[in-house]
Design a protein around this motif. Structure first.
Motif, PDB file in Angstrom:
ATOM      1  N   GLN A 608       0.851  -1.188   0.000  1.00  0.00           N
ATOM      2  CA  GLN A 608       0.000   0.000   0.000  1.00  0.00           C
ATOM      3  C   GLN A 608       0.884   1.234   0.000  1.00  0.00           C
ATOM      4  O   GLN A 608       2.091   1.135   0.233  1.00  0.00           O
ATOM      5  CB  GLN A 608      -0.918  -0.022   1.234  1.00  0.00           C
ATOM      6  CG  GLN A 608      -1.860  -1.218   1.266  1.00  0.00           C
ATOM      7  CD  GLN A 608      -2.640  -1.289   2.560  1.00  0.00           C
ATOM      8  OE1 GLN A 608      -2.330  -0.598   3.518  1.00  0.00           O
ATOM      9  NE2 GLN A 608      -3.665  -2.149   2.581  1.00  0.00           N
ATOM     10  N   PRO A 609       0.302   2.398  -0.261  1.00  0.00           N
ATOM     11  CA  PRO A 609       1.125   3.617  -0.281  1.00  0.00           C
ATOM     12  C   PRO A 609       1.858   3.817   1.045  1.00  0.00           C
ATOM     13  O   PRO A 609       1.228   3.982   2.092  1.00  0.00           O
ATOM     14  CB  PRO A 609       0.102   4.730  -0.532  1.00  0.00           C
ATOM     15  CG  PRO A 609      -1.016   4.056  -1.251  1.00  0.00           C
ATOM     16  CD  PRO A 609      -1.093   2.676  -0.668  1.00  0.00           C
ATOM     17  N   GLY A 610       3.176   3.757   0.996  1.00  0.00           N
ATOM     18  CA  GLY A 610       3.988   4.020   2.174  1.00  0.00           C
ATOM     19  C   GLY A 610       4.174   2.860   3.111  1.00  0.00           C
ATOM     20  O   GLY A 610       4.885   2.999   4.120  1.00  0.00           O
ATOM     21  N   GLN A 611       3.553   1.690   2.862  1.00  0.00           N
ATOM     22  CA  GLN A 611       3.699   0.588   3.803  1.00  0.00           C
ATOM     23  C   GLN A 611       3.420  -0.743   3.114  1.00  0.00           C
ATOM     24  O   GLN A 611       2.786  -0.808   2.049  1.00  0.00           O
ATOM     25  CB  GLN A 611       2.745   0.763   4.992  1.00  0.00           C
ATOM     26  CG  GLN A 611       1.272   0.613   4.606  1.00  0.00           C
ATOM     27  CD  GLN A 611       0.354   0.725   5.817  1.00  0.00           C
ATOM     28  OE1 GLN A 611       0.811   1.018   6.906  1.00  0.00           O
ATOM     29  NE2 GLN A 611      -0.921   0.481   5.621  1.00  0.00           N
ATOM     30  N   LEU A 612       3.905  -1.791   3.740  1.00  0.00           N
ATOM     31  CA  LEU A 612       3.632  -3.167   3.333  1.00  0.00           C
ATOM     32  C   LEU A 612       2.838  -3.810   4.457  1.00  0.00           C
ATOM     33  O   LEU A 612       3.273  -3.825   5.612  1.00  0.00           O
ATOM     34  CB  LEU A 612       4.929  -3.945   3.097  1.00  0.00           C
ATOM     35  CG  LEU A 612       4.748  -5.421   2.711  1.00  0.00           C
ATOM     36  CD1 LEU A 612       4.095  -5.540   1.341  1.00  0.00           C
ATOM     37  CD2 LEU A 612       6.097  -6.138   2.734  1.00  0.00           C
ATOM     38  N   ARG A 613       1.689  -4.367   4.100  1.00  0.00           N
ATOM     39  CA  ARG A 613       0.787  -4.925   5.105  1.00  0.00           C
ATOM     40  C   ARG A 613       0.760  -6.443   4.977  1.00  0.00           C
ATOM     41  O   ARG A 613       0.583  -6.979   3.874  1.00  0.00           O
ATOM     42  CB  ARG A 613      -0.616  -4.355   4.916  1.00  0.00           C
ATOM     43  CG  ARG A 613      -1.605  -4.837   5.954  1.00  0.00           C
ATOM     44  CD  ARG A 613      -2.986  -4.306   5.644  1.00  0.00           C
ATOM     45  NE  ARG A 613      -3.961  -4.748   6.614  1.00  0.00           N
ATOM     46  CZ  ARG A 613      -5.285  -4.716   6.439  1.00  0.00           C
ATOM     47  NH1 ARG A 613      -5.764  -4.228   5.276  1.00  0.00           N
ATOM     48  NH2 ARG A 613      -6.097  -5.145   7.362  1.00  0.00           N
ATOM     49  N   ILE A 614       0.917  -7.124   6.112  1.00  0.00           N
ATOM     50  CA  ILE A 614       0.836  -8.583   6.181  1.00  0.00           C
ATOM     51  C   ILE A 614      -0.235  -8.937   7.199  1.00  0.00           C
ATOM     52  O   ILE A 614      -0.187  -8.459   8.348  1.00  0.00           O
ATOM     53  CB  ILE A 614       2.189  -9.204   6.594  1.00  0.00           C
ATOM     54  CG1 ILE A 614       3.280  -8.802   5.605  1.00  0.00           C
ATOM     55  CG2 ILE A 614       2.078 -10.710   6.712  1.00  0.00           C
ATOM     56  CD1 ILE A 614       4.666  -9.234   6.035  1.00  0.00           C
ATOM     57  N   ARG A 615      -1.196  -9.770   6.786  1.00  0.00           N
ATOM     58  CA  ARG A 615      -2.291 -10.156   7.679  1.00  0.00           C
ATOM     59  C   ARG A 615      -2.542 -11.650   7.513  1.00  0.00           C
ATOM     60  O   ARG A 615      -2.754 -12.139   6.404  1.00  0.00           O
ATOM     61  CB  ARG A 615      -3.559  -9.377   7.351  1.00  0.00           C
ATOM     62  CG  ARG A 615      -4.726  -9.634   8.282  1.00  0.00           C
ATOM     63  CD  ARG A 615      -5.861  -8.674   7.929  1.00  0.00           C
ATOM     64  NE  ARG A 615      -6.960  -8.773   8.861  1.00  0.00           N
ATOM     65  CZ  ARG A 615      -8.015  -9.595   8.719  1.00  0.00           C
ATOM     66  NH1 ARG A 615      -8.088 -10.380   7.627  1.00  0.00           N
ATOM     67  NH2 ARG A 615      -8.979  -9.626   9.606  1.00  0.00           N
ATOM     68  N   ILE A 616      -2.526 -12.386   8.636  1.00  0.00           N
ATOM     69  CA  ILE A 616      -2.776 -13.823   8.614  1.00  0.00           C
ATOM     70  C   ILE A 616      -3.866 -14.133   9.621  1.00  0.00           C
ATOM     71  O   ILE A 616      -3.855 -13.639  10.749  1.00  0.00           O
ATOM     72  CB  ILE A 616      -1.479 -14.613   8.920  1.00  0.00           C
ATOM     73  CG1 ILE A 616      -1.749 -16.116   8.744  1.00  0.00           C
ATOM     74  CG2 ILE A 616      -0.919 -14.297  10.287  1.00  0.00           C
ATOM     75  CD1 ILE A 616      -0.476 -16.957   8.749  1.00  0.00           C
ATOM     76  N   LEU A 617      -4.827 -14.945   9.204  1.00  0.00           N
ATOM     77  CA  LEU A 617      -5.991 -15.275  10.008  1.00  0.00           C
ATOM     78  C   LEU A 617      -6.174 -16.787   9.996  1.00  0.00           C
ATOM     79  O   LEU A 617      -6.223 -17.399   8.921  1.00  0.00           O
ATOM     80  CB  LEU A 617      -7.241 -14.576   9.448  1.00  0.00           C
ATOM     81  CG  LEU A 617      -8.576 -14.958  10.066  1.00  0.00           C
ATOM     82  CD1 LEU A 617      -8.640 -14.526  11.527  1.00  0.00           C
ATOM     83  CD2 LEU A 617      -9.729 -14.287   9.293  1.00  0.00           C
ATOM     84  N   ASP A 618      -6.274 -17.413  11.189  1.00  0.00           N
ATOM     85  CA  ASP A 618      -6.479 -18.866  11.254  1.00  0.00           C
ATOM     86  C   ASP A 618      -7.650 -19.180  12.159  1.00  0.00           C
ATOM     87  O   ASP A 618      -8.081 -18.322  12.954  1.00  0.00           O
ATOM     88  CB  ASP A 618      -5.201 -19.578  11.746  1.00  0.00           C
ATOM     89  CG  ASP A 618      -4.876 -19.264  13.185  1.00  0.00           C
ATOM     90  OD1 ASP A 618      -5.668 -19.601  14.082  1.00  0.00           O
ATOM     91  OD2 ASP A 618      -3.792 -18.657  13.442  1.00  0.00           O
ATOM     92  N   ASP A 619      -8.177 -20.395  12.056  1.00  0.00           N
ATOM     93  CA  ASP A 619      -9.308 -20.837  12.873  1.00  0.00           C
ATOM     94  C   ASP A 619      -8.848 -21.840  13.928  1.00  0.00           C
ATOM     95  O   ASP A 619      -9.573 -22.752  14.299  1.00  0.00           O
ATOM     96  CB  ASP A 619     -10.399 -21.455  11.992  1.00  0.00           C
ATOM     97  CG  ASP A 619      -9.877 -22.672  11.206  1.00  0.00           C
ATOM     98  OD1 ASP A 619      -8.652 -22.931  11.273  1.00  0.00           O
ATOM     99  OD2 ASP A 619     -10.699 -23.328  10.541  1.00  0.00           O
ATOM    100  N   GLY A 620      -7.631 -21.635  14.444  1.00  0.00           N
ATOM    101  CA  GLY A 620      -7.052 -22.576  15.390  1.00  0.00           C
ATOM    102  C   GLY A 620      -7.541 -22.382  16.805  1.00  0.00           C
ATOM    103  O   GLY A 620      -8.558 -21.727  17.077  1.00  0.00           O
ATOM    104  N   VAL A 621      -6.762 -22.965  17.735  1.00  0.00           N
ATOM    105  CA  VAL A 621      -7.165 -22.983  19.145  1.00  0.00           C
ATOM    106  C   VAL A 621      -7.017 -21.632  19.802  1.00  0.00           C
ATOM    107  O   VAL A 621      -7.613 -21.371  20.851  1.00  0.00           O
ATOM    108  CB  VAL A 621      -6.346 -24.036  19.919  1.00  0.00           C
ATOM    109  CG1 VAL A 621      -6.651 -25.432  19.401  1.00  0.00           C
ATOM    110  CG2 VAL A 621      -4.855 -23.745  19.815  1.00  0.00           C
ATOM    111  N   GLY A 622      -6.202 -20.765  19.239  1.00  0.00           N
ATOM    112  CA  GLY A 622      -6.022 -19.442  19.818  1.00  0.00           C
ATOM    113  C   GLY A 622      -5.199 -19.470  21.099  1.00  0.00           C
ATOM    114  O   GLY A 622      -4.817 -20.526  21.598  1.00  0.00           O
ATOM    115  N   PHE A 623      -4.951 -18.292  21.662  1.00  0.00           N
ATOM    116  CA  PHE A 623      -4.186 -18.179  22.903  1.00  0.00           C
ATOM    117  C   PHE A 623      -4.405 -16.777  23.467  1.00  0.00           C
ATOM    118  O   PHE A 623      -5.045 -15.920  22.839  1.00  0.00           O
ATOM    119  CB  PHE A 623      -2.694 -18.438  22.649  1.00  0.00           C
ATOM    120  CG  PHE A 623      -2.050 -17.411  21.746  1.00  0.00           C
ATOM    121  CD1 PHE A 623      -1.325 -16.357  22.270  1.00  0.00           C
ATOM    122  CD2 PHE A 623      -2.179 -17.504  20.361  1.00  0.00           C
ATOM    123  CE1 PHE A 623      -0.731 -15.424  21.442  1.00  0.00           C
ATOM    124  CE2 PHE A 623      -1.580 -16.569  19.532  1.00  0.00           C
ATOM    125  CZ  PHE A 623      -0.853 -15.532  20.072  1.00  0.00           C
TER     126      PHE A 623
END
Length: 674
Positions: A608-623
């Motif tokens: 994106q303008p001025g930045q690199l965005r990384i987003r990861i979403l999982d349906d795991g057990v969480g913490f």
């Protein structure tokens, strides 16, 4: 009848016996008989043949008859006069505006007029026979008893009158303050001692007296609280009269007698003496106001200051040449405070004129009333150039702080505005002045320190970037060396071993060994790939990420990869950012496969303008994300360290049994990524 002896010669022992002992009463009876004799001469005489003794008795009876008639006439006249006197007595006693009553020795009411009954609040029949002390306020009854005793001990012939002021309480509870004036007397028949009382209602007078006393007390308290003294100056006698405080303010010992005005004038500063003397020369046709500040020199110390305020009154009977009535107050501390305030004001003006500071005042609508100071010069503004304009329109970037300020809240903040494409910074402090109903703001121009701080930060970040680049370069070089060693060394040995085994006779054990050898060769290749992704250097980040996603076993995890903006040739990603993004995604996928127990994962990498965005979403057990990042160099801690070194941000959203979302933003502007 001419032969009868005169009336006095005929008077016998019987008449003489009737004479009163009083000479005045006897004289009155003889006068009455003479008048009767004269009246008898005009009455009819008995016949001449009547014996002389009989004639004498007839004459005597005629005289007595005439006397009785005359006495009856006088009695009627006296009765008329007595009735008139009684009516006058009733007017004077019964209807008098003053209460009159008579008390016996025990203080019992024996006789009273209507006014006394009105004052005591009962009819006369209910008051007669009752003790007057019952109406006296209980605490004053002993004083009333002493008063009666003093009156009864006085000789009735003594004309002295006794007086006392007491509070009487009526049956309805209403208190009255009465002045009792008394004299002693004796009963005409029984000779018993009596007390005659006059009761005057002085309730309003006492109230007025108390109100006057309270007013005088308040005036004195006000004068004491204000540290003022009262003075007067009679111009005719040139005498100066002052109370204790006024003389103390003037520096004189107290004296009850007036002083010559020259005595006080001599204590003043020489330049102030004529100003005091001029008061006696003011036109005295009407009252003139006086308001002077005078100086009293002190040896070896600063002058003392006093104020003289009041009026010069026109001439009158008491003061034929007029007089001065005024108040004196020690103003030394006030004068020194004024000097200190003036000094501080001058200091503030010098600060505003020579230092990068500004002072602003604006009303509750945000309109400037004042805006001055050398701090305006950076904004190319003159003093008070913005008066009347809205602070919200002139400086919209600090509107929120100014709104808080107008609600009465004090503020302390660093505000910024743009001038000619550059940011200008001011450290501002403000408060709301409730007395003047306005906001006051002081601001210090800190643009240069802020620019220096920004430059220092930029240099620190640049140095940090250089260190990071060196670390990453060294790390990648070491990984490349290890990968080459695995590929060219271990990998070649394993491959040569596999070729050597193909020349041996076929057997079950040989095939098992070849299978294990094949797995070792594959593992060596994977390790070599993970250490140095040649595909990243050869084909770029999008191809490397797709290759990384393809290596995730579908049987373990269903991965959805979404790439946005990475193929933009006009704004290619710097190599350090590409390598960091690849390593971050690689570590995120490893963590999901090892710990999340997830079935589906969605991965977004977007430029994106001025930045690199990384987003990861999982349906795991969480913490539960730790509030403090864990130390170490693997897992999330390693990702966090890498993100912080690049000046980015990391946000983790997770909860048990609710999956995990990790969002990372890496900056693409400035020298950090070059």
């Amino acid at each position: 009848m001419s032969n009868l002896p005169p009336y006095p010669a005929d008077s016998g022992a019987d008449y003489d016996a009737l004479e009163p002992a009083s000479s005045a009463a006897g004289e009155a009876l003889r006068e009455l008989r003479a008048r009767a004799e004269r009246r008898r001469l005009v009455t009819q005489s008995p016949p001449p043949e009547t014996p002389a003794e009989m004639q004498r008795l007839v004459q005597e009876l005629q005289v007595h008859q005439i006397e009785l008639e005359m006495q009856y006439e006088e009695l009627l006249l006296a009765q008329t006069e007595a009735e008139a006197s009684r009516a006058q007595y009733l007017d004077l006693y019964e209807f008098a505006p003053v209460g009159y009553c008579t008390l016996d020795a025990a203080g019992t009411l024996r006789q009273l007029n209507l006014r006394t009954a009105q004052l005591l609040g009962l009819v006369r029949q209910q008051l007669q026979g009752r003790r007057l002390a019952l109406f006296v306020e209980p605490r004053q009854r002993p004083e009333f008893a002493d008063f009666l005793a003093r009156v009864l001990a006085t000789d009735p012939a003594d004309a002295a009158r006794h007086a006392v002021t007491l509070t009487l309480v009526r049956p309805d509870g209403q208190p009255l303050e009465l002045r009792l004036e008394a004299s002693s007397a004796h009963h005409a028949l029984t000779d018993q001692p009596l007390v005659r009382l006059a009761l005057l209602d002085v309730t309003e007078q006492q109230r007025a007296t108390r109100a006057l006393a309270e007013s005088e007390q308040r005036l004195r308290q006000a004068l004491d609280a204000a540290a003022m003294g009262v003075v007067s100056w009679d111009f005719a006698t040139d005498q100066w009269q002052a109370d204790v405080r006024a003389q103390a303010i003037w520096g004189l010992p107290y004296a009850a007698a007036p002083r010559p005005a020259d005595t006080l004038a001599a204590l003043l500063h020489p330049a102030d003496r004529p100003r005091l003397r001029q008061l006696a020369e003011l036109p005295t046709a009407r009252t003139a106001d006086v308001d002077l500040e005078l100086r009293l020199p002190q040896a070896g110390a600063p002058d003392r200051h006093l104020s003289l305020t009041g009026h010069v009154l026109a001439p009158g009977p008491a003061h034929p040449q007029g007089c001065l009535l005024g108040l004196v107050r020690d103003r030394t501390q006030h004068h020194r405070t004024q000097q200190e305030l003036s000094y501080k004001t001058q200091m503030l003006e010098r600060i505003l004129s020579h230092l990068p500071v500004l002072l602003g005042r604006f009303d509750t609508q945000g309109r400037y009333r004042e805006l001055v100071g050398a701090g305006l010069r950076r904004l190319h503004l003159a003093d008070n150039e913005l008066v009347g304009q809205s602070v919200f329109e002139c400086f919209p970037t600090i509107s929120e702080h100014n709104r808080r300020l107008l609600t009465g809240e004090s503020v302390d903040f660093v505000g910024t505005t743009e001038l000619d494409g550059e940011q200008v910074y001011y450290h501002c402090y403000g408060f709301f002045d409730t007395e003047r109903n306005e906001a006051v703001v002081f601001a210090l121009d800190i643009t240069e320190p802020e620019q220096q701080r920004a430059e220092t930060t930029r240099l620190q970040l640049r140095q940090q970037q250089l260190v990071l680049s060196a670390i990453l370069t060294t790390q990648e070089e070491e990984r490349r060396r290890i990968a080459e060693a695995l590929h060219n060394g271990v990998g070649q040995l394993l491959y040569a071993t596999r070729l050597h085994l193909t020349q041996l006779p076929d057997s079950e054990a040989l095939r098992a060994g070849q299978q294990l050898l094949q797995e070792a060769i594959r593992a060596t290749r994977n390790i070599s790939f993970e250490l140095t992704p040649r595909i990243l250097e050869d084909f770029g980040l999008p191809t490397a990420l797709r290759e990384l996603a393809d290596r995730v076993p579908v049987s373990l995890l269903r991965l959805s990869l979404q790439l946005e903006g990475l193929a933009d040739e006009d704004a290619p990603l710097p190599p350090p950012v590409q390598m960091a993004a690849y390593r971050i995604v690689q570590e995120l996928l490893n963590n999901v496969m090892k710990h999340a127990q997830a079935r589906q994962v969605r991965l977004l990498v977007a430029q994106q303008p001025g930045q690199l965005r990384i987003r990861i979403l999982d349906d795991g057990v969480g913490f539960v994300p730790a509030p403090v990042p864990a130390s170490g160099g693997i897992g999330l801690a390693g990702i966090r360290n890498r993100v912080e070194l690049l000046g980015g941000t990391l946000l983790i959203t997770s909860a048990p049994a609710q999956g995990t979302t990790i969002e990372i933003e890496l900056p693409l502007q400035g020298e950090l990524v070059r």
